[in-house]
Design a protein around this motif. Structure first.
Motif, PDB file in Angstrom:
ATOM      1  N   ASP A  24       0.840  -1.216   0.000  1.00 26.64           N
ATOM      2  CA  ASP A  24       0.000   0.000   0.000  1.00 26.64           C
ATOM      3  C   ASP A  24       0.868   1.257   0.000  1.00 26.64           C
ATOM      4  N   CYS A  63       1.624   4.005  -3.456  1.00 33.33           N
ATOM      5  CA  CYS A  63       1.034   5.354  -3.443  1.00 33.33           C
ATOM      6  C   CYS A  63       1.813   6.311  -4.338  1.00 33.33           C
ATOM      7  N   ARG A  73      -2.774  11.315   3.082  1.00 33.37           N
ATOM      8  CA  ARG A  73      -1.684  11.300   2.095  1.00 33.37           C
ATOM      9  C   ARG A  73      -0.320  11.337   2.794  1.00 33.37           C
ATOM     10  N   CYS A  92      -9.316   6.395  -3.358  1.00 32.61           N
ATOM     11  CA  CYS A  92      -7.954   6.054  -3.790  1.00 32.61           C
ATOM     12  C   CYS A  92      -7.983   5.277  -5.103  1.00 32.61           C
ATOM     13  N   VAL A 129      -5.542   1.883  -1.916  1.00 32.55           N
ATOM     14  CA  VAL A 129      -4.796   1.863  -0.655  1.00 32.55           C
ATOM     15  C   VAL A 129      -5.797   1.829   0.491  1.00 32.55           C
ATOM     16  N   HIS A 165      -5.942   2.952   3.865  1.00 32.46           N
ATOM     17  CA  HIS A 165      -5.348   3.735   4.957  1.00 32.46           C
ATOM     18  C   HIS A 165      -5.865   3.266   6.312  1.00 32.46           C
TER      19      HIS A 165
END
Lengths: 254, 667
Positions: free
Chosen positions: B291, B295, B317, B359, B363, B365
């Motif tokens: 992940d 990014c 982010r 995303c 990802v 988060h």
């Protein structure tokens, strides 16, 4: 150094309290017990001392519903030894009796320092700390919010009304009544407590014979009764002051 | 006959040199990839090889089709043109090489001839233009529009921010260089060899005429120089893929392939037996590490994040970028907790899932935030209010710290007795939830829910004082053990009850019952009350006697909308009641969280917060002309919004109502 934290379970005020038919005790049907909040602080303070000074820490409480949870939570936080005093839980409302009995157990343990909550909301005959100190012949300091070990003695922070704080040295062994730990009692996860249940052992010891002398005998237990005796005095400051002086004279206070 | 002379004007040594360089490039590339994969494999195991078909489909739609990337028009066009431009030119170059150095060299034939070759030249020229358009858009956006979501965060160390900036610029410079040098080489070749089919390479042809006008059209050295630059840039670009931002060309499709195929509302349980969560980066699973690595810092998550918008310290982010940097930072001695990620960042998250939803490369988060929270909880690093709440939940089974017996206090004014599902069989087991049961603002609304159910002749019952908080948010706070103990208590009671379907008031309750309790033995269908009412209205079992004619807007609760895709049922009910529904700018899967979820409602407000999410949301609702009522279907929303209406000074301008109140009014 041997540090002992004493705790007791008190009625949880989340449930509404009811007086039983005798009129001298609480109805235990819906009674639910919770650790006395200040005893929880005493345990936290003991853990902090252990972390700082490597003391050996023992937690002692009487057998009652929820006592095991308190003990396992304490061991999950870092306590070394758990002792549960097996006996008549109804006796806990008499602190004279409890203090005498606990003192017998404490003598065997030879603690250097005994920490307990400075008070509990169901203390009917004074708080337990000074009583334990008396029966063990140790010094007592209450309303303490921080304990440090220094050169074989302890330095305690004691709070006085009006924002005054004193630091005093106390010779060991001693009993300290905790007003608040240096930090709020920490959170331990349910998982840690569950693991403690698997690994830790609670030592059950008989509660020595209870001698209730010196304690309070309850004649009547009742809820605060509402009354309408208060009178509001209205008017300017001078008028209110004059009226007050009159009243003081009327009741013979002046 | 049109044909391709691929190595026109290229001396033999250069042609051979190119292949040697190519081999080196492949070696560097392979080493770079190996280095990355090795690092991921240092993480914890996680099973992500199930449902291969679905995974491949997702790669097709989301990696090649870039469905999510395209949802943002500017960035979507920008990225798709760059992507397909590069894909086409790469395939073109490969075809030309095969045509010349494989089929022509070894088998004596070419396939890039005649019509095929003309088409080839035309298509490549067009894709080259598209690529330049995309790159132009990217440069314009990054360096002239400068949207906040692309800016480095002030909290970063400067060195890190500079690295990130350099990496971003590198990708753009290299792609631009490779495209321009390619065109120039083509232009010079055409200028000299002047093939009759050159109009089919419009850009190359135009450049050729320019070369003829401006200089020596027979300058073969210039051609060779440009060709060499083109080749060098191309090989450096390929070799640098695993060492730069360009790695997302590989990592993004991989991340999409390995994404979670579970329902959005199913949180991955704490892995380790002792459930201590993530303490160091190696405690993350390999997929979580992927992940971070995949990014590209596009910042859509930051734009969607209610915590970031409120001024709290979290930017999803920056969270991911910091973790990625930490992964490779072996020398600074930074600790994951404290130095890299602060506890403030972790506690700012409302678990609304807006970041995960937007995303482009899937990802997650939230999974990483919760795993790190688990560590903080295990260490007891939680604020006093949250600690008290967790203690209450452990002791009393509700977040209010009240007696279990008061859970059904709201039923007292109700005449008709509500069935006790523990004592008799019911069709619907109504799981009321903490807020709907205990909160003073909600007891009247909960009574109305009961009335509506009764008027619809629904055979339903409740668990009375045996119901416990379901633990949805306890789990997202990171207290897995407490969550499990709550599940055990609820499951023990529910297993003794006879019922067909569970219906809930609270979307949070709904989420965990539907998506996480099945792992604990619940196999009954779970409905949110809006789904049930929607069914009843469709079946004609719920009589609506009064058209309400209110102008309303509707807030999608996170755990109903984004988590479970229930967008239409509440809207159908609103319309069935005769209300006119106007959407807020942020609605559906872009709905803006009220700020209560993931345990936030049990925590103290962070001092950095400038505008609470709930205030932002009620302002958004009040800003719609003519709308008088903000309708929601989540008790926590109602509590948050009613409070926000007061603090934002919007009293009298907008009403906050639960949908059930409108249903009750219309019956």
């Amino acid at each position: 150094m041997n540090v002992v934290a004493l705790f007791k379970l008190v009625p949880d005020l989340v449930e509404e309290l009811e007086i039983d038919q005798s009129g001298t005790a609480l109805n235990t049907d819906f009674l639910r017990l919770i650790i006395n909040e200040l005893d929880d602080h005493a345990i936290e303070q003991a853990i902090l001392l252990k972390e700082r000074s490597g003391a050996r820490m023992t937690v002692i409480g009487s057998d009652a519903e929820g006592a095991d949870d308190v003990l396992y939570t304490a061991v999950a936080k870092g306590a070394d030894q758990l002792i549960k005093l097996m006996g008549d839980p109804n006796a806990v409302i008499n602190n004279h009796a409890m203090a005498r009995a606990t003192a017998i157990v404490l003598k065997e343990l030879q603690p250097d320092l005994i920490l307990t909550g400075v008070q509990a909301h169901n203390d009917l005959d004074g708080s337990i700390g000074p009583l334990v100190a008396e029966y063990l012949g140790m010094p007592y300091v209450g309303y303490v919010s921080g304990v440090n070990v220094q050169n074989g003695r302890i330095v305690v922070r004691k709070e006085y009304p009006g924002g005054l704080i004193a630091e005093m040295e106390v010779d060991l062994p001693a009993v300290v009544g905790i007003q608040s730990a240096e930090q709020p009692p920490r959170y331990v996860t349910v998982n840690k407590v569950r693991q403690a249940m698997k690994t830790a052992a609670i030592e059950e010891r008989p509660l020595p014979a209870l001698d209730v002398s010196g304690g309070a005998a309850i004649r009547r237990m009742f809820k605060p009764e509402s009354a309408t005796r208060a009178k509001m005095i209205e008017g300017s400051t001078e008028e209110v002051t004059a009226r007050l002086l009159d009243i003081f004279k009327e009741i013979g206070a002046l | 006959m049109p044909f391709r002379e691929t190595f026109w004007n290229i001396p033999h040594w250069a042609e051979i040199g190119q292949y040697i360089l190519g081999l080196l490039t492949i070696l560097v590339f392979a080493y770079g990839v190996f280095r990355r994969v090795k690092r991921w494999r240092m993480g914890q195991p996680e099973k992500r090889f199930d449902q291969i078909g679905k995974r491949l489909w997702s790669v097709l739609v989301d990696a090649f089709g870039q469905a999510r990337t395209a949802q943002d028009a500017y960035a979507g066009i920008m990225h798709l043109t760059i992507f397909w431009g590069m894909v086409a030119l790469f395939i073109g170059t490969a075809l030309a090489t095969v045509d010349w150095d494989v089929t022509h060299l070894f088998f004596g034939f070419q396939f890039l001839i005649n019509g095929a070759y003309i088409l080839y030249e035309l298509i490549l020229d067009i894709f080259g233009v598209l690529l330049l358009v995309g790159l132009g858009m990217a440069v314009y956006r990054r360096y002239f529009i400068r949207p906040p979501r692309l800016q480095p965060a002030t909290a970063w160390q400067n060195a890190l921010a500079q690295n990130v900036d350099r990496d971003d610029a590198y990708a753009l410079v290299m792609l631009t260089l490779i495209t321009l040098s390619g065109y120039f080489v083509e232009g010079l070749r055409i200028a000299v060899s002047k093939p009759e089919w050159s109009p089919w390479s419009p850009v190359g042809n135009a450049l050729a005429s320019w070369f003829i006008v401006t200089g020596d059209p027979t300058n073969r050295t210039l051609h060779l120089t440009l060709w060499t630059i083109h080749i060098l840039v191309a090989f450096i670009l390929i070799a640098s893929i695993p060492f730069t931002k360009l790695f997302h060309i590989l990592a993004a499709p991989l991340n999409i392939f390995f994404r979670s195929m579970q329902p959005a509302g199913t949180l991955i349980p704490a892995r380790n037996d002792d459930q201590v969560g993530v303490k160091e980066w190696r405690d993350f699973t390999w997929k979580q590490l992927l992940d971070f690595e995949a990014c590209v810092r596009c910042g859509r998550c930051q734009d969607a994040c209610p915590a970031f918008a409120s001024g709290a310290s979290l930017s999803p982010r920056n969270f991911i970028i910091s973790l990625k940097t930490h992964l490779w930072d072996t020398s600074s001695g930074h600790r994951l907790h404290g130095d890299v990620i602060s506890s403030k960042e972790l506690w700012a998250c409302t678990s609304c899932r807006a970041c995960v939803q937007v995303c482009p490369i899937f990802v997650d988060h939230l999974a990483s935030i919760v795993d790190m929270r688990r560590y903080l909880v295990n260490e007891g690093e939680i604020d006093a209010l949250l600690q008290k709440t967790l203690a209450n939940l452990g002791r009393y089974g509700n977040s209010f710290g009240q007696s279990e017996r008061l859970r059904v206090k709201w039923t007292q004014p109700i005449q008709a007795v509500i069935k006790d599902a523990r004592k008799e069989a019911v069709e619907y087991l109504w799981f009321v939830g903490d807020y709907a049961s205990y909160h003073v603002m909600f007891s009247d609304i909960t009574r109305k829910t009961a009335q509506v159910f009764q008027k619809a002749d629904l055979d339903f019952g409740i668990l009375y004082d045996a119901e416990r908080n379901t633990g949805n948010d306890v789990r997202r706070v990171g207290e897995e053990g407490l969550y499990e103990s709550l599940v055990e208590k609820n499951a023990a009671v529910m297993s003794k009850c006879k019922y067909n379907t569970i219906v809930t008031t609270d979307p949070h309750t709904y989420n965990t019952l539907k998506n996480e309790y099945p792992a604990n033995g619940n196999n009954h269908p779970v409905l949110h009350y809006t789904e049930l009412l929607d069914q009843l209205i469709a079946a004609g079992k719920l009589q609506i006697n009064k058209k309400l004619n209110y102008k309303v807007t509707y807030h999608d609760p996170c755990y109903l909308g984004r988590y479970n895709g229930i967008y239409d049922a509440p809207r159908r009910i609103i319309r069935a009641l005769g209300c006119e529904l106007t959407e807020m700018p942020r609605h559906g899967d872009r709905a803006f969280c009220c700020g209560a979820g993931g345990g936030k409602i049990w925590m103290e407000e962070q001092p950095e917060v400038k505008e609470r999410p709930a205030e932002s949301r009620v302002r958004e609702a009040a800003g719609i002309p003519g709308v008088s009522t903000l309708v929601t279907t989540c008790p926590k929303d109602l509590v948050m919004f009613c409070d926000a209406v007061k603090t934002a000074g919007l009293e009298g301008k907008i009403l906050v109502k639960d949908l059930i109140e409108l249903v009750d009014e219309a019956m």
